[in-house]
Design an enzyme around this catalytic site. Structure first.
Site, PDB file in Angstrom:
ATOM      1  N   ASP A   1      -7.184  -3.972  -3.845  1.00  0.00           N
ATOM      2  CA  ASP A   1      -6.292  -5.048  -4.264  1.00  0.00           C
ATOM      3  C   ASP A   1      -7.121  -6.211  -4.805  1.00  0.00           C
ATOM      4  O   ASP A   1      -7.935  -6.787  -4.084  1.00  0.00           O
ATOM      5  CB  ASP A   1      -5.425  -5.494  -3.082  1.00  0.00           C
ATOM      6  CG  ASP A   1      -4.135  -6.154  -3.556  1.00  0.00           C
ATOM      7  OD1 ASP A   1      -3.812  -6.056  -4.753  1.00  0.00           O
ATOM      8  OD2 ASP A   1      -3.439  -6.760  -2.716  1.00  0.00           O
TER       9      ASP A   1
ATOM     10  N   HIS B   1      -1.479 -18.012  -8.614  1.00  0.00           N
ATOM     11  CA  HIS B   1      -1.222 -17.710  -7.204  1.00  0.00           C
ATOM     12  C   HIS B   1      -2.410 -18.124  -6.338  1.00  0.00           C
ATOM     13  O   HIS B   1      -2.241 -18.783  -5.301  1.00  0.00           O
ATOM     14  CB  HIS B   1      -0.953 -16.206  -7.039  1.00  0.00           C
ATOM     15  CG  HIS B   1      -1.027 -15.727  -5.621  1.00  0.00           C
ATOM     16  ND1 HIS B   1      -0.022 -15.962  -4.705  1.00  0.00           N
ATOM     17  CD2 HIS B   1      -1.989 -15.028  -4.956  1.00  0.00           C
ATOM     18  CE1 HIS B   1      -0.355 -15.419  -3.531  1.00  0.00           C
ATOM     19  NE2 HIS B   1      -1.542 -14.839  -3.660  1.00  0.00           N
TER      20      HIS B   1
ATOM     21  N   GLU C   1       4.713  -9.548  -2.174  1.00  0.00           N
ATOM     22  CA  GLU C   1       3.753  -9.969  -3.195  1.00  0.00           C
ATOM     23  C   GLU C   1       4.029  -9.184  -4.469  1.00  0.00           C
ATOM     24  O   GLU C   1       3.916  -7.954  -4.485  1.00  0.00           O
ATOM     25  CB  GLU C   1       2.301  -9.766  -2.727  1.00  0.00           C
ATOM     26  CG  GLU C   1       1.883 -10.780  -1.674  1.00  0.00           C
ATOM     27  CD  GLU C   1       0.369 -10.852  -1.440  1.00  0.00           C
ATOM     28  OE1 GLU C   1      -0.112 -11.933  -1.042  1.00  0.00           O
ATOM     29  OE2 GLU C   1      -0.324  -9.848  -1.662  1.00  0.00           O
TER      30      GLU C   1
ATOM     31  N   GLU D   1       3.100  -7.699  -7.738  1.00  0.00           N
ATOM     32  CA  GLU D   1       1.862  -7.290  -8.402  1.00  0.00           C
ATOM     33  C   GLU D   1       2.136  -6.158  -9.388  1.00  0.00           C
ATOM     34  O   GLU D   1       3.155  -5.485  -9.320  1.00  0.00           O
ATOM     35  CB  GLU D   1       0.830  -6.776  -7.372  1.00  0.00           C
ATOM     36  CG  GLU D   1       0.498  -7.762  -6.273  1.00  0.00           C
ATOM     37  CD  GLU D   1      -0.722  -7.358  -5.452  1.00  0.00           C
ATOM     38  OE1 GLU D   1      -1.557  -6.586  -5.964  1.00  0.00           O
ATOM     39  OE2 GLU D   1      -0.829  -7.816  -4.305  1.00  0.00           O
TER      40      GLU D   1
ATOM     41  N   ASP E   1       3.053  -5.761  -2.411  1.00  0.00           N
ATOM     42  CA  ASP E   1       2.094  -5.709  -1.295  1.00  0.00           C
ATOM     43  C   ASP E   1       2.628  -6.556  -0.144  1.00  0.00           C
ATOM     44  O   ASP E   1       2.237  -7.705   0.051  1.00  0.00           O
ATOM     45  CB  ASP E   1       0.735  -6.238  -1.780  1.00  0.00           C
ATOM     46  CG  ASP E   1      -0.401  -5.865  -0.839  1.00  0.00           C
ATOM     47  OD1 ASP E   1      -0.405  -4.719  -0.349  1.00  0.00           O
ATOM     48  OD2 ASP E   1      -1.278  -6.701  -0.618  1.00  0.00           O
TER      49      ASP E   1
ATOM     50  N   ARG F   1       2.350 -13.087   6.891  1.00  0.00           N
ATOM     51  CA  ARG F   1       1.463 -14.263   6.749  1.00  0.00           C
ATOM     52  C   ARG F   1       0.945 -14.768   8.081  1.00  0.00           C
ATOM     53  O   ARG F   1      -0.163 -15.317   8.152  1.00  0.00           O
ATOM     54  CB  ARG F   1       2.205 -15.396   6.038  1.00  0.00           C
ATOM     55  CG  ARG F   1       2.737 -15.034   4.667  1.00  0.00           C
ATOM     56  CD  ARG F   1       1.628 -14.687   3.711  1.00  0.00           C
ATOM     57  NE  ARG F   1       2.146 -14.376   2.374  1.00  0.00           N
ATOM     58  CZ  ARG F   1       1.419 -13.815   1.417  1.00  0.00           C
ATOM     59  NH1 ARG F   1       0.146 -13.486   1.649  1.00  0.00           N
ATOM     60  NH2 ARG F   1       1.943 -13.560   0.244  1.00  0.00           N
TER      61      ARG F   1
ATOM     62  N   GLN G   1      -1.798 -12.526   9.139  1.00  0.00           N
ATOM     63  CA  GLN G   1      -2.911 -12.700   8.196  1.00  0.00           C
ATOM     64  C   GLN G   1      -3.755 -13.927   8.526  1.00  0.00           C
ATOM     65  O   GLN G   1      -4.982 -13.875   8.529  1.00  0.00           O
ATOM     66  CB  GLN G   1      -2.339 -12.801   6.784  1.00  0.00           C
ATOM     67  CG  GLN G   1      -3.381 -12.806   5.670  1.00  0.00           C
ATOM     68  CD  GLN G   1      -2.747 -12.830   4.283  1.00  0.00           C
ATOM     69  OE1 GLN G   1      -1.544 -12.658   4.127  1.00  0.00           O
ATOM     70  NE2 GLN G   1      -3.564 -13.024   3.269  1.00  0.00           N
TER      71      GLN G   1
ATOM     72  N   LYS H   1      -1.507  -6.482   6.147  1.00  0.00           N
ATOM     73  CA  LYS H   1      -1.210  -5.790   4.889  1.00  0.00           C
ATOM     74  C   LYS H   1      -1.023  -4.281   5.106  1.00  0.00           C
ATOM     75  O   LYS H   1      -0.521  -3.587   4.214  1.00  0.00           O
ATOM     76  CB  LYS H   1      -2.362  -5.980   3.903  1.00  0.00           C
ATOM     77  CG  LYS H   1      -2.699  -7.436   3.610  1.00  0.00           C
ATOM     78  CD  LYS H   1      -1.862  -7.988   2.482  1.00  0.00           C
ATOM     79  CE  LYS H   1      -2.427  -9.299   1.978  1.00  0.00           C
ATOM     80  NZ  LYS H   1      -1.736  -9.731   0.757  1.00  0.00           N
TER      81      LYS H   1
ATOM     82  N   THR I   1       2.721  -0.823   1.455  1.00  0.00           N
ATOM     83  CA  THR I   1       2.598  -1.301   0.078  1.00  0.00           C
ATOM     84  C   THR I   1       3.489  -0.399  -0.757  1.00  0.00           C
ATOM     85  O   THR I   1       3.308   0.817  -0.747  1.00  0.00           O
ATOM     86  CB  THR I   1       1.135  -1.203  -0.409  1.00  0.00           C
ATOM     87  OG1 THR I   1       0.296  -1.957   0.463  1.00  0.00           O
ATOM     88  CG2 THR I   1       0.998  -1.710  -1.843  1.00  0.00           C
TER      89      THR I   1
ATOM     90  N   GLU J   1       4.331 -19.115  -1.631  1.00  0.00           N
ATOM     91  CA  GLU J   1       4.191 -20.125  -2.674  1.00  0.00           C
ATOM     92  C   GLU J   1       5.514 -20.833  -2.945  1.00  0.00           C
ATOM     93  O   GLU J   1       5.553 -22.044  -3.132  1.00  0.00           O
ATOM     94  CB  GLU J   1       3.771 -19.471  -3.991  1.00  0.00           C
ATOM     95  CG  GLU J   1       2.313 -19.145  -4.136  1.00  0.00           C
ATOM     96  CD  GLU J   1       2.082 -18.420  -5.453  1.00  0.00           C
ATOM     97  OE1 GLU J   1       2.076 -17.182  -5.434  1.00  0.00           O
ATOM     98  OE2 GLU J   1       1.949 -19.094  -6.491  1.00  0.00           O
TER      99      GLU J   1
END
Lengths: 428, 428
Positions: A132, A139, A208, A210, A242, A246, A249, A262, A266, A373
């Protein structure tokens, strides 16, 4: 135009011809297929029925269309993919020179062309390694501001190299697979001393947005891939979500990066859009004034693939809100640059390796690629259709990402990648 | 004792019976074998010659001994591994009840028992995902002191969870594979502003002394493995050298962890020592006064596998220096704890997944598991036999790691993992 009726708004126009792996109720063994309009063309059945009779070169290799993944097909290389895609476009074209192969072959047509609503999609590739990247500069900056403030938002290496880490390959799943809310270690009060975590279910579950890219060619261990040859290693692209916890993390991430936060899953879209199908979607990415080291200098500055992207959040009661609209041109690095950097120290790539772009965010608040975000770390709730609010994902929420390039009538799209959050299970 | 002559100092005594994958000049196709004394017993030939006639249960599954890796054998589970190891020990024992199967079967003996010096070893498992832990607390502390000072040497999470990151699976190679000095981005002057890296060959190439563990059982995605059931997921162990380019690592590692610095290659020993063979080598690890969260609490406190470990550095002109002696009991976490943590957020493990322990260092300066620690970041040179010095590895240097448990006559050893540094190639 195809002799098959294809809606002008279909992601799977004759300009696309993406590859996937499907099974049906009548035959549950996974096998390769392409998507065209509302149909999947079962390539195993098509090949067995003489569909590739018009090409001796392809016929030599039809065994790859009986495999349970696209890896063997991918490993045959870009020129072979180009030949097969071109051949299938010619067979499906309204003015096909070989109507007897499929259009006028009722038996094969009925056996090989299956409504997509009736097929089950499987993971298109057996994923070797999943890497990744973190190429979404907007971001990276926005998240950096949240955790380190404006002055240190981007780390010193960020503009010099495509930052990346290894993700977990085993938990890459195909669109539609439910995602279980995870357990993990969480530091509830970051300011208390000593720092003592609790074991709890994640409260800050995020998506996420992507792009994903699959590798089709091997380089020898110890031999870096030159950046201007790297496009030859690109099989095709998928949408990628993904999923990220949080709160897990934040506690685990020093000093070696994200791990359990994570690993929970995915998701990727089911149909791999071949590199050739997106040649016209390339253009400049995010400008970078930093002088690049030679191994990252590309001859072309227009090498970033631009895909229109949208994210929907659908609540358990069915209310749908489009929470982001952006484009994959908001990347600092092209896929060839990522390949060149990945292999600079000699790392060998293999067909089936998956690269993620990193979360893609545009420049304004309507174009952010994750909820962290959008809500500035959970401080400003997202307002949804139907009146609900979200700071992170709730049980029963469904996230749908769509992506496409091109114009109506000739869309080159991915369909969608979708996943629904299931409540955490009791632990043991 | 075996009817085969086995030296009392052999790592591959009758108490061991490790599994690997071999080929020979006469038959270059890789297939499973065991090591016994100076021999490899070719299990494909043994099975084809009726060697497993004494066990109906094993005979049902002999196809796994024709596979090119041990993955299928591993996936049959701990009780099957136990049955096969026990059966082979019985066949090889001096007082075997079935002398007709091998001892007195000259034809099969000559075909199946090959001097190990004549076999080529291959990677024993197809590696799914490779996860590298950081469980060597002394190493983590020593490195932390180098980069952050004594007060912040260990991060706040370190004593609460087995810190880990994903490594690169594709570049895991079997002992004997040369390692090419890598190119990469290096920040030559860490104090200059702005920080501008150069493209250069790594000057700070290091070894990392680790144990590796292979997984044999799958858990469902979303279902954590309870710590007291986790030993059932352990197939066996190898020695592991996680080659590391410290100068690449320092520049790239924020914020997502090491990447190109580790991708250049990870070497493992050729023979997988089964979990059962090391049951008696278990004992306490490094004490941890930190109250653990329930999912990491084991019933037994004696769950860390203790292997005697030695590292030799051999210069290009053949001078050999043993630069470290330590033991794998210097780990803060047991393998079951690592499995429990890896899966706590729902990550699915698969047969063939490889875990690394993290670098293992003892308590004093003679027992450090990497050169970075031994030279305090390159400040104090290692003095070698023959008068040379090293701050990091030079081209032509060979690193050999040996490991064993048990006593002479009944050693349960790994043989060695060996690799030689090749000079960097010109770039493009």
């Amino acid at each position: 135009m195809s002799w098959l009726s294809v809606s002008p708004t279909s992601h799977f126009s004759l300009a696309n011809i993406p590859f996937g792996v499907v099974s049906t109720a009548a035959d549950t063994s996974p096998r390769p297929a392409i998507a065209i309009g509302d149909y999947a063309l079962d390539l195993r059945v098509f090949a067995a029925g003489g569909g590739f009779a018009g090409s001796a070169d392809i016929k030599k290799h039809v065994a790859v269309f009986s495999a349970p993944t696209l890896n063997e097909f991918a490993a045959l290389g870009r020129s072979f993919h180009r030949a097969v895609r071109g051949y299938l476009r010619a067979v499906l074209a309204a003015d096909t020179k070989h109507p007897e192969l499929l259009r006028d072959n009722e038996q094969l047509r009925k056996a090989a062309l299956v409504p997509r609503a009736e097929v089950q999609n499987h993971l298109p590739m057996a994923v070797g390694d999943y890497t990744d990247f973190y190429a979404g500069k907007n971001h990276a900056y926005n998240v950096g501001v949240l955790f380190r403030g404006r002055d240190n938002a981007l780390q010193p290496n960020y503009l010099h190299l495509p930052v990346a880490y290894h993700g977990r390959a085993s938990s890459v799943v195909v669109s539609g697979t439910p995602i279980r809310r995870p357990w993990g270690q969480i530091l509830k009060d970051a300011k208390a001393e000593p720092k003592v975590p609790v074991l709890a279910t994640a409260e800050k579950l995020d998506l996420e947005l992507e792009m994903g890219m699959f590798i089709c060619r091997e380089n020898k261990m110890g031999s870096p891939v030159p950046v201007d040859e790297a496009d030859d290693y690109v099989f095709g692209y998928v949408l990628l979500n993904d999923w990220s916890a949080r709160d897990l993390q934040l506690w685990e991430t020093v000093p070696l990066g994200p791990f359990t936060a994570k690993n929970l899953g995915t998701s990727i879209s089911a149909w791999v859009v071949l590199a050739d199908a997106l040649k016209d979607a390339k253009g400049p990415g995010i400008p970078n004034d930093t002088p690049l080291l030679p191994y990252l200098q590309e001859k072309s500055k227009d090498n970033v693939v631009g895909i229109e992207l949208e994210v929907d959040l659908i609540t358990a009661n069915g209310d749908k809100t489009t929470i982001s609209k952006t484009n994959s041109k908001h990347l600092l690095w092209s896929w060839p640059q990522m390949i060149a950097h990945h292999s600079i120290s000699g790392c060998n790539l293999r067909p089936g390796d998956l690269f993620g772009s990193g979360t893609i965010s545009g420049e304004d608040s309507t174009s952010r690629g994750c909820i962290l975000e959008q809500t500035q770390g959970g401080k400003i709730a997202l307002k949804l259709q139907g009146g609900e609010e979200r700071t992170f994902l709730q049980d029963g929420d469904t996230v749908v990402i769509r992506g496409w390039a091109g114009k109506e009538g000739a869309l080159v799209g991915f369909g969608e990648v979708e996943g629904t959050i299931q409540p955490a299970l009791p632990l043991f």
